[in-house]
Design a protein around this motif. Structure first.
Motif, PDB file in Angstrom:
ATOM      1  N   VAL A 148       0.864  -1.180   0.000  1.00 18.37           N
ATOM      2  CA  VAL A 148       0.000   0.000   0.000  1.00 18.37           C
ATOM      3  C   VAL A 148       0.901   1.231   0.000  1.00 18.37           C
ATOM      4  O   VAL A 148       1.935   1.261   0.677  1.00 18.37           O
ATOM      5  N   THR A 149       0.504   2.252  -0.762  1.00 15.66           N
ATOM      6  CA  THR A 149       1.293   3.478  -0.841  1.00 15.66           C
ATOM      7  C   THR A 149       0.382   4.673  -1.080  1.00 15.66           C
ATOM      8  O   THR A 149      -0.749   4.519  -1.535  1.00 15.66           O
ATOM      9  N   GLY A 150       0.855   5.869  -0.773  1.00 13.84           N
ATOM     10  CA  GLY A 150       0.126   7.093  -1.092  1.00 13.84           C
ATOM     11  C   GLY A 150      -0.989   7.454  -0.126  1.00 13.84           C
ATOM     12  O   GLY A 150      -1.806   8.316  -0.418  1.00 13.84           O
ATOM     13  N   ASN A 200       0.238   2.654   4.705  1.00 13.87           N
ATOM     14  CA  ASN A 200       1.413   2.630   3.830  1.00 13.87           C
ATOM     15  C   ASN A 200       2.361   1.528   4.273  1.00 13.87           C
ATOM     16  O   ASN A 200       2.650   1.381   5.458  1.00 13.87           O
ATOM     17  N   GLY A 201       2.831   0.749   3.309  1.00 11.94           N
ATOM     18  CA  GLY A 201       3.782  -0.315   3.590  1.00 11.94           C
ATOM     19  C   GLY A 201       3.155  -1.664   3.868  1.00 11.94           C
ATOM     20  O   GLY A 201       3.847  -2.678   3.821  1.00 11.94           O
ATOM     21  N   ASP A 231      -6.768   0.448  -6.965  1.00 13.86           N
ATOM     22  CA  ASP A 231      -5.375   0.179  -7.306  1.00 13.86           C
ATOM     23  C   ASP A 231      -4.500   1.424  -7.270  1.00 13.86           C
ATOM     24  O   ASP A 231      -3.284   1.327  -7.155  1.00 13.86           O
ATOM     25  N   TRP A 232      -5.091   2.607  -7.333  1.00 16.99           N
ATOM     26  CA  TRP A 232      -4.328   3.852  -7.288  1.00 16.99           C
ATOM     27  C   TRP A 232      -3.433   3.892  -6.054  1.00 16.99           C
ATOM     28  O   TRP A 232      -2.373   4.493  -6.061  1.00 16.99           O
ATOM     29  N   TYR A 233      -3.858   3.232  -4.972  1.00 16.18           N
ATOM     30  CA  TYR A 233      -3.148   3.268  -3.695  1.00 16.18           C
ATOM     31  C   TYR A 233      -2.281   2.029  -3.464  1.00 16.18           C
ATOM     32  O   TYR A 233      -1.886   1.743  -2.340  1.00 16.18           O
ATOM     33  N   LEU A 234      -2.001   1.297  -4.530  1.00 16.08           N
ATOM     34  CA  LEU A 234      -1.142   0.119  -4.445  1.00 16.08           C
ATOM     35  C   LEU A 234       0.073   0.313  -5.343  1.00 16.08           C
ATOM     36  O   LEU A 234      -0.010   0.963  -6.382  1.00 16.08           O
TER      37      LEU A 234
END
Length: 136
Positions: A47-49, A78-79, A117-120
Motif C-alpha cells: 500500500v502506498t500514497g 502505507n507499507g 489500485d491507485w493506492y497500491l
C-alpha cells in the motif's frame, strides 16, 4: 571528429542514459512479487500514497458505497503487504477520479476485499494485467 559532432554525440549518450535510468523508476516498473497470503502463493504488493494518520479502507465491492470488510482487517496503511487476486472496474480514486481499477486483495486469515489500485504499488495496468486476472 569536430567539436560540434562530439557535443551532439555526448548529448545523445547522456539522453539515452537518462532515458534508461528514468525507465527503471517509473510506476510501470513497480513489480509485484510472489508471497504467501492465507496459505497460497500469489502476486503481492504494498500500500502506498495514504496520508499520514489515515488508512485505505478494504471494501466488499469496487466502490466507496460498499461497506468495509471485518473491522480487524479493513484498514491498510502505507507499507502493508497485500495479495492480489483479481481486478475489476469501479469508482474512481479519490485522488484521481479517472482511475477506476479496483483490486481484490487478500489481507490474511482468509480475509479479502476491494481497494482502488491507485493506492497500491502495482505499476501500470499494462504490466499487472499480464499477471493478474480480471475478476469474474
Amino acid at each position: 571528429m569536430n567539436s560540434v559532432r562530439r557535443k551532439i554525440l555526448g548529448l545523445a549518450t547522456v539522453a539515452a542514459t537518462a532515458m534508461t535510468l528514468l525507465g527503471t523508476t517509473t510506476p510501470a516498473s513497480a513489480a509485484t512479487h510472489p508471497c504467501q497470503i492465507s496459505g497460497s502463493t500469489i502476486p503481492c504488493t504494498t500500500v502506498t500514497g495514504i496520508d499520514p494518520g489515515s488508512w485505505l479502507q478494504v471494501r466488499t465491492g469496487p466502490g466507496y458505497g460498499y461497506s468495509p470488510i471485518a473491522e480487524a482487517y479493513s484498514r491498510l496503511h502505507n507499507g502493508n503487504q497485500v495479495g492480489l487476486t483479481c481486478w475489476t472496474l469501479g469508482d474512481g480514486a479519490y485522488d484521481n477520479p479517472d482511475y477506476r481499477y479496483w483490486m481484490w486483495v487478500e489481507v490474511g486469515n482468509s480475509y479479502g476485499g476491494f481497494v482502488n489500485d491507485w493506492y497500491l504499488n502495482t505499476g501500470s495496468p499494462d504490466v499487472w494485467k499480464q499477471q493478474i486476472r480480471q475478476c469474474p
